[in-house]
Enzyme design. Sequence first.
Site, short mmCIF file in Angstrom:
data_model
loop_
_atom_site.label_atom_id
_atom_site.label_comp_id
_atom_site.label_asym_id
_atom_site.label_seq_id
_atom_site.Cartn_x
_atom_site.Cartn_y
_atom_site.Cartn_z
N HIS A 9 0.84 -1.20 0.00
CA HIS A 9 0.00 0.00 0.00
C HIS A 9 0.87 1.25 0.00
O HIS A 9 0.64 2.21 0.72
CB HIS A 9 -0.94 0.01 1.21
CG HIS A 9 -2.09 0.97 1.08
ND1 HIS A 9 -3.08 0.81 0.15
CD2 HIS A 9 -2.38 2.10 1.76
CE1 HIS A 9 -3.95 1.79 0.27
NE2 HIS A 9 -3.55 2.60 1.23
N LYS A 200 14.11 -2.96 -17.55
CA LYS A 200 13.00 -2.74 -18.47
C LYS A 200 13.33 -3.22 -19.88
O LYS A 200 12.49 -3.84 -20.54
CB LYS A 200 12.64 -1.25 -18.47
CG LYS A 200 12.06 -0.79 -17.13
CD LYS A 200 11.88 0.72 -17.08
CE LYS A 200 11.35 1.17 -15.73
NZ LYS A 200 11.26 2.65 -15.62
#
Length: 411
Positions: A9, A200
């Site tokens: 969170h 990436k």
Amino acid sequence: MVSIAIMGHGVVGSGVAEIFTTHKQKLYASIGEEVYVKKILDLREFPDSPLADRFTKNFEDIINDLEIRVVVEVMGGLNPAYDFVKRCLKAGKSVVTSNKELVAAHGAELLEIAKETNTNFLFEASVGGGIPIIRPMSQCLVANNVDEIAGILNGTTNFILTKMIEDGMQFDDALKLAQELGFAERNPAADIEGHDACRKICILASLAYGKHVYPDSVHTEGITKITLEDVRYAEAFHCVIKLIGSVKRLADGKIDIIVAPMLVPNKSQLANIDYEFNGIMVRGDCTGDVVFYGKGAGKLPTASAVVADVIDCCKHLKTRKFLYWADGNGKNILPWEESSRAMYVRANGSNVAEKAEKIFGEVTVINKTDAPADEKAFVVKAMPYSEFAEKIAQLEADGVSVLSSIRVADL
């Protein structure tokens, strides 16, 4: 109703929870039923959250809940994310993640488990934040052989280089500003040393060419050695300096993959991508160049991509989307020393240009009005890096001090 869980969170996780709270009707309309956030895993407490009653500190509450069909992993890092994701997939729960480190390190293994359990492992947000790239490559561009992918894959380094280019800031000052504005972490090593961009481009290369590319197989350079002098010489050469992640398919089936600063010609579509924005160019044999552009990070842009994957999983609860690549051993990767590119060189000493021409053959000298009298910058023709390094050693043996060398992108 489809029950889901969110693990983490933080910035992205709270964004995911927010979208599911504020966009209920929009999401309902897309699949015809409610997506219900049943559990949120975090060691902290959030008493002011509208979902405060859904929080748990125990992963077992998620893994043992048979109603939870899709799990979102937005914790980051490998531990405990890897173990948790693996257990979820083996338990028959589909997983969505934004965790590029996880996908780059264990993507092949986790995709194989998803295949065995007829679940989905989706990770659109792991590259480019909110920029759609994984789904377009796996679906929209599936008819293409991908010849090349090149991109500005890290917003932090792009912000720093933009401030150096546009405002004449020194690297250290631009980094400090990026930290103050929240674009760079207190420890910025993953960004400025190129590791984030490497993860990436590994994911994109694995997807494009079907075999897992591990980050430790990819030569990676960051931007810490880029100086304002290099930026100005690049400008005089009608280029800008960008940190580029690049992979090319070669005629023999191998791939040429690297992460490094490069001089990008002003005419390139990637040259005008500035500040914290990312841009990814995919060169297909049918489509030609296709460029994806947008904010590569941030709470809601990244959360948007995560939520899109969740909705995709909810639409395919009983079927598996074909997103897959096999494990790799690195044998399909060209040794980086054999990779061939033109090179920019900045050096000082006596008769630099003449000595460079004697060793390299024809060179293109870059003239800058305020350059020191004994300093020269020039560009040499494309050659394997190992050959370039040998010639640079010869140049230095001839009394020339090489201050910097940077690859020149062919984009």
